[in-house]
Motif scaffolding. Structure first.
Motif, PDB file in Angstrom:
ATOM      1  N   VAL A   1       0.778  -1.151   0.127  1.00  0.00           N
ATOM      2  CA  VAL A   1       0.141   0.045  -0.007  1.00  0.00           C
ATOM      3  C   VAL A   1       0.407   1.360   0.717  1.00  0.00           C
ATOM      4  O   VAL A   1       1.626   1.118   0.020  1.00  0.00           O
ATOM      5  CB  VAL A   1      -1.334   0.254   1.394  1.00  0.00           C
ATOM      6  N   THR A   2       0.481   2.576  -0.762  1.00  0.00           N
ATOM      7  CA  THR A   2       1.792   3.866  -0.564  1.00  0.00           C
ATOM      8  C   THR A   2       0.742   4.686  -0.535  1.00  0.00           C
ATOM      9  O   THR A   2      -0.361   4.533  -1.043  1.00  0.00           O
ATOM     10  CB  THR A   2       2.496   3.192  -2.450  1.00  0.00           C
ATOM     11  N   ALA A   3       0.894   5.744  -0.143  1.00  0.00           N
ATOM     12  CA  ALA A   3       1.120   7.229   0.067  1.00  0.00           C
ATOM     13  C   ALA A   3       1.978   8.268  -0.933  1.00  0.00           C
ATOM     14  O   ALA A   3       2.641   7.818   0.609  1.00  0.00           O
ATOM     15  CB  ALA A   3      -0.139   7.822   1.393  1.00  0.00           C
ATOM     16  N   GLU A   4       0.947   9.031  -1.845  1.00  0.00           N
ATOM     17  CA  GLU A   4       2.187   9.962  -2.636  1.00  0.00           C
ATOM     18  C   GLU A   4       1.214  10.972  -2.250  1.00  0.00           C
ATOM     19  O   GLU A   4       0.625  11.142  -2.610  1.00  0.00           O
ATOM     20  CB  GLU A   4       2.985   8.978  -3.570  1.00  0.00           C
ATOM     21  N   ILE A   5       2.913  11.577  -2.996  1.00  0.00           N
ATOM     22  CA  ILE A   5       2.346  13.123  -2.651  1.00  0.00           C
ATOM     23  C   ILE A   5       2.760  13.872  -3.839  1.00  0.00           C
ATOM     24  O   ILE A   5       4.148  13.820  -3.933  1.00  0.00           O
ATOM     25  CB  ILE A   5       2.651  14.954  -1.587  1.00  0.00           C
ATOM     26  N   GLY A   6       2.425  14.190  -5.406  1.00  0.00           N
ATOM     27  CA  GLY A   6       3.253  14.709  -6.678  1.00  0.00           C
ATOM     28  C   GLY A   6       2.972  16.049  -6.495  1.00  0.00           C
ATOM     29  O   GLY A   6       2.227  16.468  -6.354  1.00  0.00           O
ATOM     30  N   TYR A   7       3.886  16.866  -7.481  1.00  0.00           N
ATOM     31  CA  TYR A   7       3.822  17.739  -8.043  1.00  0.00           C
ATOM     32  C   TYR A   7       3.775  17.745  -9.839  1.00  0.00           C
ATOM     33  O   TYR A   7       4.324  17.384 -10.319  1.00  0.00           O
ATOM     34  CB  TYR A   7       4.785  18.935  -7.746  1.00  0.00           C
ATOM     35  N   ILE A   8       2.982  18.426 -10.184  1.00  0.00           N
ATOM     36  CA  ILE A   8       2.356  17.697 -11.632  1.00  0.00           C
ATOM     37  C   ILE A   8       2.759  19.484 -12.624  1.00  0.00           C
ATOM     38  O   ILE A   8       1.997  19.939 -12.109  1.00  0.00           O
ATOM     39  CB  ILE A   8       0.596  17.606 -12.297  1.00  0.00           C
ATOM     40  N   HIS A   9       3.628  19.116 -13.237  1.00  0.00           N
ATOM     41  CA  HIS A   9       4.119  20.336 -13.974  1.00  0.00           C
ATOM     42  C   HIS A   9       3.641  21.205 -15.324  1.00  0.00           C
ATOM     43  O   HIS A   9       2.514  19.417 -15.202  1.00  0.00           O
ATOM     44  CB  HIS A   9       5.374  20.194 -15.110  1.00  0.00           C
ATOM     45  N   LYS A  10       3.166  22.349 -15.250  1.00  0.00           N
ATOM     46  CA  LYS A  10       2.582  22.647 -16.800  1.00  0.00           C
ATOM     47  C   LYS A  10       3.397  21.961 -17.653  1.00  0.00           C
ATOM     48  O   LYS A  10       4.070  21.536 -18.218  1.00  0.00           O
ATOM     49  CB  LYS A  10       2.944  24.228 -17.077  1.00  0.00           C
TER      50      LYS A  10
ATOM     51  N   ILE B   1      -0.903  19.795  -7.230  1.00  0.00           N
ATOM     52  CA  ILE B   1      -0.167  19.032  -6.554  1.00  0.00           C
ATOM     53  C   ILE B   1      -1.321  17.506  -6.730  1.00  0.00           C
ATOM     54  O   ILE B   1      -2.911  17.520  -6.450  1.00  0.00           O
ATOM     55  CB  ILE B   1      -0.504  20.030  -5.317  1.00  0.00           C
ATOM     56  N   ASP B   2      -0.476  16.501  -6.445  1.00  0.00           N
ATOM     57  CA  ASP B   2      -1.816  15.080  -6.702  1.00  0.00           C
ATOM     58  C   ASP B   2      -1.087  14.715  -5.839  1.00  0.00           C
ATOM     59  O   ASP B   2       0.142  14.583  -5.192  1.00  0.00           O
ATOM     60  CB  ASP B   2      -1.211  14.438  -8.518  1.00  0.00           C
ATOM     61  N   CYS B   3      -2.003  13.537  -5.030  1.00  0.00           N
ATOM     62  CA  CYS B   3      -2.264  13.194  -3.523  1.00  0.00           C
ATOM     63  C   CYS B   3      -3.540  11.247  -4.300  1.00  0.00           C
ATOM     64  O   CYS B   3      -4.050  11.415  -4.603  1.00  0.00           O
ATOM     65  CB  CYS B   3      -3.005  14.045  -2.385  1.00  0.00           C
ATOM     66  N   ASN B   4      -2.269  10.786  -3.370  1.00  0.00           N
ATOM     67  CA  ASN B   4      -2.950   9.101  -3.733  1.00  0.00           C
ATOM     68  C   ASN B   4      -2.486   8.308  -2.382  1.00  0.00           C
ATOM     69  O   ASN B   4      -1.886   7.766  -1.681  1.00  0.00           O
ATOM     70  CB  ASN B   4      -1.780   8.370  -5.473  1.00  0.00           C
ATOM     71  N   ILE B   5      -3.201   7.450  -3.133  1.00  0.00           N
ATOM     72  CA  ILE B   5      -3.683   6.083  -2.037  1.00  0.00           C
ATOM     73  C   ILE B   5      -3.819   5.200  -3.119  1.00  0.00           C
ATOM     74  O   ILE B   5      -4.866   4.656  -3.318  1.00  0.00           O
ATOM     75  CB  ILE B   5      -4.396   6.402  -0.566  1.00  0.00           C
TER      76      ILE B   5
ATOM     77  N   TRP C   1      -5.358  19.075  -6.771  1.00  0.00           N
ATOM     78  CA  TRP C   1      -5.864  20.881  -6.478  1.00  0.00           C
ATOM     79  C   TRP C   1      -4.764  21.370  -8.203  1.00  0.00           C
ATOM     80  O   TRP C   1      -3.245  21.587  -7.752  1.00  0.00           O
ATOM     81  CB  TRP C   1      -5.536  20.920  -5.591  1.00  0.00           C
ATOM     82  N   TRP C   2      -5.804  22.113  -8.586  1.00  0.00           N
ATOM     83  CA  TRP C   2      -5.093  22.659  -9.521  1.00  0.00           C
ATOM     84  C   TRP C   2      -4.808  24.070  -9.243  1.00  0.00           C
ATOM     85  O   TRP C   2      -5.803  24.649  -8.689  1.00  0.00           O
ATOM     86  CB  TRP C   2      -5.035  22.504 -11.011  1.00  0.00           C
ATOM     87  N   HIS C   3      -3.625  24.917 -10.291  1.00  0.00           N
ATOM     88  CA  HIS C   3      -3.813  26.109  -9.206  1.00  0.00           C
ATOM     89  C   HIS C   3      -5.211  27.030 -10.056  1.00  0.00           C
ATOM     90  O   HIS C   3      -4.895  27.964  -9.559  1.00  0.00           O
ATOM     91  CB  HIS C   3      -1.627  26.695  -9.963  1.00  0.00           C
ATOM     92  N   ASP C   4      -5.218  26.675 -11.072  1.00  0.00           N
ATOM     93  CA  ASP C   4      -5.985  27.560 -11.908  1.00  0.00           C
ATOM     94  C   ASP C   4      -7.955  26.976 -12.093  1.00  0.00           C
ATOM     95  O   ASP C   4      -8.227  25.596 -12.248  1.00  0.00           O
ATOM     96  CB  ASP C   4      -5.125  27.133 -13.258  1.00  0.00           C
ATOM     97  N   LYS C   5      -7.991  27.697 -10.936  1.00  0.00           N
ATOM     98  CA  LYS C   5      -9.610  27.853 -11.000  1.00  0.00           C
ATOM     99  C   LYS C   5     -10.886  26.624 -11.851  1.00  0.00           C
ATOM    100  O   LYS C   5     -11.734  26.432 -11.998  1.00  0.00           O
ATOM    101  CB  LYS C   5     -10.171  28.686  -9.548  1.00  0.00           C
ATOM    102  N   GLN C   6     -10.151  27.976 -13.506  1.00  0.00           N
ATOM    103  CA  GLN C   6     -11.272  27.343 -14.225  1.00  0.00           C
ATOM    104  C   GLN C   6     -11.054  26.003 -14.757  1.00  0.00           C
ATOM    105  O   GLN C   6     -12.188  25.581 -15.425  1.00  0.00           O
ATOM    106  CB  GLN C   6     -10.745  28.094 -15.014  1.00  0.00           C
ATOM    107  N   TYR C   7      -9.459  25.515 -14.461  1.00  0.00           N
ATOM    108  CA  TYR C   7      -9.722  24.702 -14.914  1.00  0.00           C
ATOM    109  C   TYR C   7     -10.282  23.479 -14.096  1.00  0.00           C
ATOM    110  O   TYR C   7     -10.498  22.204 -14.003  1.00  0.00           O
ATOM    111  CB  TYR C   7      -8.145  23.801 -15.331  1.00  0.00           C
TER     112      TYR C   7
END
Length: 177
Positions: free
Chosen positions: A99-108, A124-128, A151-157
């Motif tokens: 089992v894994t819990a991970e946090i990541g940053y997804i670039h543009k 920012i991406d979080c997964n279990i 969670w995307w920085h652009d609220k429209q997206y």
């Protein structure tokens, strides 16, 4: 005499550590499938590792390419690795269920195209996840399934249908170095 006892104690401790050799191991891996990249798994216990991975999300839509680099840090708990060892099953390359819990940053998106000129979010991406890995010499196959949220920085997206927690899955074919 104290120096000799200290040297003997350090030598015995290092021999004992090498002799145990059970549980997880340190890995350097190259992933070739859906999210190509590479990663490092560092043993932090008999049943657990920290996983640092660089991944590349990619897709082709309407002859336009989308490439999004990302970095993830995760904790993996291999809950049945010691049981597999006790039954004589191969656990090389951390061949076990986890089992894994991970946090990541997804670039543009790093490619230029008509759609992403207006909206080009990073997030920012979080997964279990639950997963299983089987290693065959230097080649491994891994599958994962679970839930996550981005969670995307652009609220429209973000309002374009990405607000909820959703199902995640991955199949990885890779090589161990």
């Amino acid at each position: 005499m104290k120096k000799i006892i200290l040297l003997l104690a350090i030598t015995m401790a290092s021999l004992n550590t090498k002799a145990q050799g059970t549980g997880t191991e340190d890995l350097f891996k190259i992933n070739l499938t859906l999210k190509p990249g590479f990663g490092v798994e560092k043993k932090i216990g008999d049943k657990s590792t920290m996983d640092l991975s660089l991944k590349t999300y990619w897709s082709i839509e309407d002859t336009e390419a989308y490439i999004r680099p990302s970095i993830y840090l995760g904790y993996r708990y291999y809950y049945n690795i010691l049981m597999r060892e006790s039954k004589g099953k191969d656990t090389k390359g951390n061949s076990a269920s986890f089992v894994t819990a991970e946090i990541g940053y997804i670039h543009k998106n790093i490619t230029s195209n008509k759609y992403w000129n207006d909206i080009n979010p990073y997030g920012i991406d979080c997964n279990i996840m639950w997963g299983i890995r089987r290693t065959f010499n230097w080649f491994y196959l891994e599958g994962q399934i679970g839930v996550g949220k981005t969670w995307w920085h652009d609220k429209q997206y973000e309002h374009a249908g990405t607000k909820a927690i959703d199902w995640r899955g991955d199949i990885i074919i890779g090589f161990l170095l």
